[in-house]
Structures are given as C-alpha cells and as structure tokens.
Design a protein around this motif. Sequence first.
Motif, PDB file in Angstrom:
ATOM      1  N   ASP A  67      -0.258  51.389  52.601  1.00 37.91           N
ATOM      2  CA  ASP A  67       0.595  52.034  51.382  1.00 37.91           C
ATOM      3  C   ASP A  67       0.358  53.333  51.512  1.00 37.91           C
ATOM      4  O   ASP A  67       1.350  54.152  50.437  1.00 37.91           O
ATOM      5  N   HIS A  68      -0.415  54.138  52.150  1.00 39.52           N
ATOM      6  CA  HIS A  68      -0.614  55.531  51.819  1.00 39.52           C
ATOM      7  C   HIS A  68      -0.219  56.076  53.277  1.00 39.52           C
ATOM      8  O   HIS A  68      -0.381  57.422  53.139  1.00 39.52           O
ATOM      9  N   VAL A  69       0.278  55.583  54.098  1.00 37.11           N
ATOM     10  CA  VAL A  69       0.772  56.316  55.433  1.00 37.11           C
ATOM     11  C   VAL A  69       2.097  56.823  54.981  1.00 37.11           C
ATOM     12  O   VAL A  69       3.152  55.935  54.688  1.00 37.11           O
ATOM     13  N   ARG A  70       2.516  58.018  55.375  1.00 33.29           N
ATOM     14  CA  ARG A  70       3.574  58.882  54.770  1.00 33.29           C
ATOM     15  C   ARG A  70       4.411  59.206  55.947  1.00 33.29           C
ATOM     16  O   ARG A  70       5.554  58.898  56.113  1.00 33.29           O
ATOM     17  N   GLU A  71       3.704  59.062  57.338  1.00 27.56           N
ATOM     18  CA  GLU A  71       4.396  59.336  58.674  1.00 27.56           C
ATOM     19  C   GLU A  71       3.742  58.951  59.612  1.00 27.56           C
ATOM     20  O   GLU A  71       2.495  59.262  59.699  1.00 27.56           O
ATOM     21  N   ILE A  72       4.182  58.692  60.788  1.00 28.21           N
ATOM     22  CA  ILE A  72       3.784  58.424  62.086  1.00 28.21           C
ATOM     23  C   ILE A  72       4.513  59.228  63.144  1.00 28.21           C
ATOM     24  O   ILE A  72       5.744  58.998  63.229  1.00 28.21           O
ATOM     25  N   ARG A  73       3.813  60.001  63.802  1.00 30.63           N
ATOM     26  CA  ARG A  73       4.373  60.896  64.978  1.00 30.63           C
ATOM     27  C   ARG A  73       3.601  60.517  66.284  1.00 30.63           C
ATOM     28  O   ARG A  73       2.420  60.508  66.494  1.00 30.63           O
ATOM     29  N   PRO A  74       4.519  60.098  67.292  1.00 31.94           N
ATOM     30  CA  PRO A  74       3.786  60.048  68.606  1.00 31.94           C
ATOM     31  C   PRO A  74       3.401  61.399  69.267  1.00 31.94           C
ATOM     32  O   PRO A  74       3.926  62.402  68.736  1.00 31.94           O
ATOM     33  N   TRP A  75       2.243  61.207  70.040  1.00 31.48           N
ATOM     34  CA  TRP A  75       1.552  62.479  70.579  1.00 31.48           C
ATOM     35  C   TRP A  75       1.668  62.361  71.984  1.00 31.48           C
ATOM     36  O   TRP A  75       1.562  61.112  72.561  1.00 31.48           O
ATOM     37  N   TYR A  76       2.050  63.417  72.834  1.00 31.25           N
ATOM     38  CA  TYR A  76       1.912  63.373  74.272  1.00 31.25           C
ATOM     39  C   TYR A  76       0.936  62.594  74.976  1.00 31.25           C
ATOM     40  O   TYR A  76       0.891  62.202  76.144  1.00 31.25           O
ATOM     41  N   THR A  77      -0.348  62.423  74.528  1.00 29.14           N
ATOM     42  CA  THR A  77      -1.400  61.837  75.083  1.00 29.14           C
ATOM     43  C   THR A  77      -1.044  60.164  75.053  1.00 29.14           C
ATOM     44  O   THR A  77      -2.091  59.386  75.579  1.00 29.14           O
ATOM     45  N   GLY A  78      -0.110  59.717  74.463  1.00 24.62           N
ATOM     46  CA  GLY A  78      -0.093  58.217  74.069  1.00 24.62           C
ATOM     47  C   GLY A  78      -0.492  57.744  72.817  1.00 24.62           C
ATOM     48  O   GLY A  78      -0.572  56.640  72.576  1.00 24.62           O
ATOM     49  N   GLU A  79      -1.317  58.720  72.379  1.00 18.09           N
ATOM     50  CA  GLU A  79      -1.709  58.474  70.775  1.00 18.09           C
ATOM     51  C   GLU A  79      -0.663  58.556  69.948  1.00 18.09           C
ATOM     52  O   GLU A  79       0.502  59.336  70.316  1.00 18.09           O
ATOM     53  N   TYR A  80      -1.125  58.502  68.439  1.00 20.55           N
ATOM     54  CA  TYR A  80      -0.193  58.789  67.593  1.00 20.55           C
ATOM     55  C   TYR A  80      -0.924  59.746  66.452  1.00 20.55           C
ATOM     56  O   TYR A  80      -2.226  59.433  66.110  1.00 20.55           O
ATOM     57  N   VAL A  81      -0.121  60.394  65.664  1.00 21.92           N
ATOM     58  CA  VAL A  81      -0.781  61.279  64.332  1.00 21.92           C
ATOM     59  C   VAL A  81      -0.190  60.405  63.307  1.00 21.92           C
ATOM     60  O   VAL A  81       0.845  60.327  63.124  1.00 21.92           O
ATOM     61  N   VAL A  82      -1.037  60.247  62.382  1.00 15.51           N
ATOM     62  CA  VAL A  82      -0.735  59.404  61.366  1.00 15.51           C
ATOM     63  C   VAL A  82      -1.057  60.400  60.227  1.00 15.51           C
ATOM     64  O   VAL A  82      -2.312  60.810  59.849  1.00 15.51           O
ATOM     65  N   VAL A  83       0.120  60.596  59.525  1.00 18.70           N
ATOM     66  CA  VAL A  83      -0.036  61.588  58.231  1.00 18.70           C
ATOM     67  C   VAL A  83      -0.120  60.754  57.106  1.00 18.70           C
ATOM     68  O   VAL A  83       0.775  59.831  56.742  1.00 18.70           O
ATOM     69  N   MET A  84      -0.972  60.995  56.064  1.00 15.54           N
ATOM     70  CA  MET A  84      -1.388  60.100  54.855  1.00 15.54           C
ATOM     71  C   MET A  84      -0.719  60.956  53.703  1.00 15.54           C
ATOM     72  O   MET A  84      -0.173  62.053  53.916  1.00 15.54           O
ATOM     73  N   SER A  85      -0.768  60.310  52.744  1.00 19.24           N
ATOM     74  CA  SER A  85      -0.119  60.654  51.692  1.00 19.24           C
ATOM     75  C   SER A  85      -0.711  61.940  50.836  1.00 19.24           C
ATOM     76  O   SER A  85      -0.142  62.910  50.293  1.00 19.24           O
TER      77      SER A  85
END
Length: 133
Positions: free
Chosen positions: A89-107
């Motif tokens: 419920d506090h995940v604001r954004e999910i961005r793909p990263w070039y390594t195959g991982e993702y960046v999860v931006v919280m509230s």
Amino acid sequence: AESARGQRFRDLIRGVRPESADRIAIKSGGRVVFVRRTEILWFGACGNQVKVRTGGETLLIRDTIKNLESRLDGDSFVRIHRSAIVNVDHVREIRPWYTGEYVVVMSDRHELTLSRGYRANLPRLRGDRRGSA
C-alpha cells in the motif's frame, strides 16, 4: 520477580499476531511500541536487527527478515530483496533497472531494490493478490 516480568512481556508480544490484529507490537529500545500495520512502510535488515520504517519514525527490532516475513500478512507485505520487505500500500513507483532488477520507490521517497531473485513477487507489488501471479 524479574524473570516473571520478562516472561509476561514476552507473552504479551507473542499474543499480538500481525495476521489477526490491526496493530503490531514492536519491542524497540526497551519499550513496546504499537504500530498499525497500515502505518508500516517497509522493513530492512540492518546487521542482526531489522529496521521498521513507519511514516514518522524508524524503529530497530532484534529479529531476522526471514522470521518476520513468516509472521506477516502476505497480501500486504511482500519480500523484494533478501534484506527488504515492503507494504504494498506504500509502493509509490516501480522502475525497471538495466541489471534486470527494479527500483521500488516508497511513499516516503526511499528507494529499495527488487532483486532478480524476488522478481516473481512483482505482480503482488502491482496489487495482484497472492495466487494470481
């Protein structure tokens, strides 16, 4: 007398089950803090402790991420890294990263990594319930 009081304290903490209660009892710094599950943004491993990040403060508890994960509601809290669990419920954004991982931006604007090993949990971060991934 001290051991009896300590045992009552441990029983109190064990008696509050996160799956069935609106609040979680967190023993931090010699006190018990009651935090609503909805106020918890994320958990992060920090040595032999776990950081509990809420909207207003950061608490440290003596536990492991693995043990904590087993006691949390799997629809609300999702493991995204070997050292991080987030409240969906506090995940604001999910961005793909070039390594195959993702960046999860919280509230709280804190950025966490969704590692490749936990990529299967990505649908749950988007709001899909357990089992429909």
